[in-house]
Design an enzyme around this catalytic site. Sequence first.
Site, PDB file in Angstrom:
ATOM      1  N   SER A   1      -2.370  -2.627   8.264  1.00 49.49           N
ATOM      2  CA  SER A   1      -2.457  -2.090   9.633  1.00 49.49           C
ATOM      3  C   SER A   1      -1.942  -3.136  10.612  1.00 49.49           C
ATOM      4  CB  SER A   1      -3.903  -1.785  10.002  1.00 49.49           C
ATOM      5  OG  SER A   1      -4.448  -0.813   9.160  1.00 49.49           O
TER       6      SER A   1
ATOM      7  N   ARG B   1     -12.523  -6.557  12.911  1.00 48.98           N
ATOM      8  CA  ARG B   1     -11.296  -7.341  12.684  1.00 48.98           C
ATOM      9  C   ARG B   1     -11.236  -8.608  13.547  1.00 48.98           C
ATOM     10  NH1 ARG B   1     -11.305  -3.885   9.451  1.00 48.98           N
ATOM     11  NH2 ARG B   1      -9.523  -2.796   8.548  1.00 48.98           N
TER      12      ARG B   1
ATOM     13  N   GLU C   1      -3.151  -6.689  14.980  1.00 46.96           N
ATOM     14  CA  GLU C   1      -4.169  -7.133  14.033  1.00 46.96           C
ATOM     15  C   GLU C   1      -3.789  -8.436  13.317  1.00 46.96           C
ATOM     16  OE1 GLU C   1      -4.932  -6.231  10.140  1.00 46.96           O
ATOM     17  OE2 GLU C   1      -6.378  -4.652  10.622  1.00 46.96           O
TER      18      GLU C   1
END
Length: 343
Positions: A240, A164, A336
């Site tokens: 997320s 990520r 995130e």
Amino acid sequence: MRIFPKADLTGRNTLALPARCARLIELENRTDFKQLKELLEEDSHVCVLGEGSNTVFVDTDLPHTVIHLKPPATMTQGIARENDLFVVDAGLSWRELVQWSVNQGLGGIENLAAIPGACGAAPVQNIGAYGVELKDVLEWVEVFDWQQGLFQRLSNAECQFDYRNSLFKREPHRPWLITRLALRLRPDTPLRLGYTGVREALQAQGISPQQASYAQVAQAITALRASKLPDPRTLPNAGSFFKNPVISAQKLQALLAQWPALPHWKQADGQHKVSAAWLIEKTGLKNQRVGDAGFYNKHALILVNHGQATGADVAGLAKKVIESVKQACGIVLESEPVTVRAT
Ligand code: EPU
């Protein structure tokens, strides 16, 4: 190109956070890019926005110029062949690209089915799901540098991909607009069905995992995602909200002594990824809200907007989560999504 002063961004982010920017520039084709050099001269607040599925507008009044690339009118207009690569326009919808790819019998991105967002956003956080990451199939990324007025190609290695993460996320102040991606999509890509739940999802549909087509894998993964993630159109969210932390073997042993059931996955470098959702559940915060910002009842990693949440509410709830998890086990969770603030 179209320019909208004082544009409302509420409908342009999947958390449905109320926000307004100084101006919104919608680009329609490649000839528009050249005008950015002049338009953005001396502008120190520039934000590139795709479909807004991984962006948190923390403040409601933003001094930013927001740039948005409009998708091409048809899929085929947005996809070109270059030797054995498929070059896709950044404005295309990622989920439509995956659908197009599997319909052509091309493999590589079927496990990344049903991820919301524009293709241009995919490299920023190196999108990943069910054991595959964008970096596994990406050859290069083309950016337009609006300060120099030039296109530039970055190789996979130059993008510095990680879980990520990428150069684009680490250095958000570079004057770059991602314009195209080159992907290796092939009819002979091996299936990757190792992630828990994927084989079971295929079998549940009566499909033998050994004989599954790319389209069937994409369909099974779309169903899996739908069972875990809320649809932003009915319950606004950004997927997320935290990364799964990656910790040392020593730290994992200490945590397992406290919580033997903590889900964990060994990484190639010998470290271990642990479930952030599981840690958040342990904090007992899951039923709490800050304003209208709360958690999705089926998945603790997903922060949602129950109605009138502001970016400050979401940021406040995220802060609580980070503090509580830190207090419980010493791990500092990382957010995130990309955050956009007025200053
Ligand atoms: N779990 C809990 N409580 C929950 C939810 C999950 O304890 O409320 C535990 C379960 O034990 C489960 C484990 O967490 O086995 C992992 O859950 P899941 O498979 O749903 O994956 P995730 O870690 O929550 C990651 C990605 C998702 C991606 C899925 C599938 C991150 C931050 N998230 O989620 O990506 O779709 O795996 O590969 O890595 C996104 O980035 O926005 C995203 C949705």
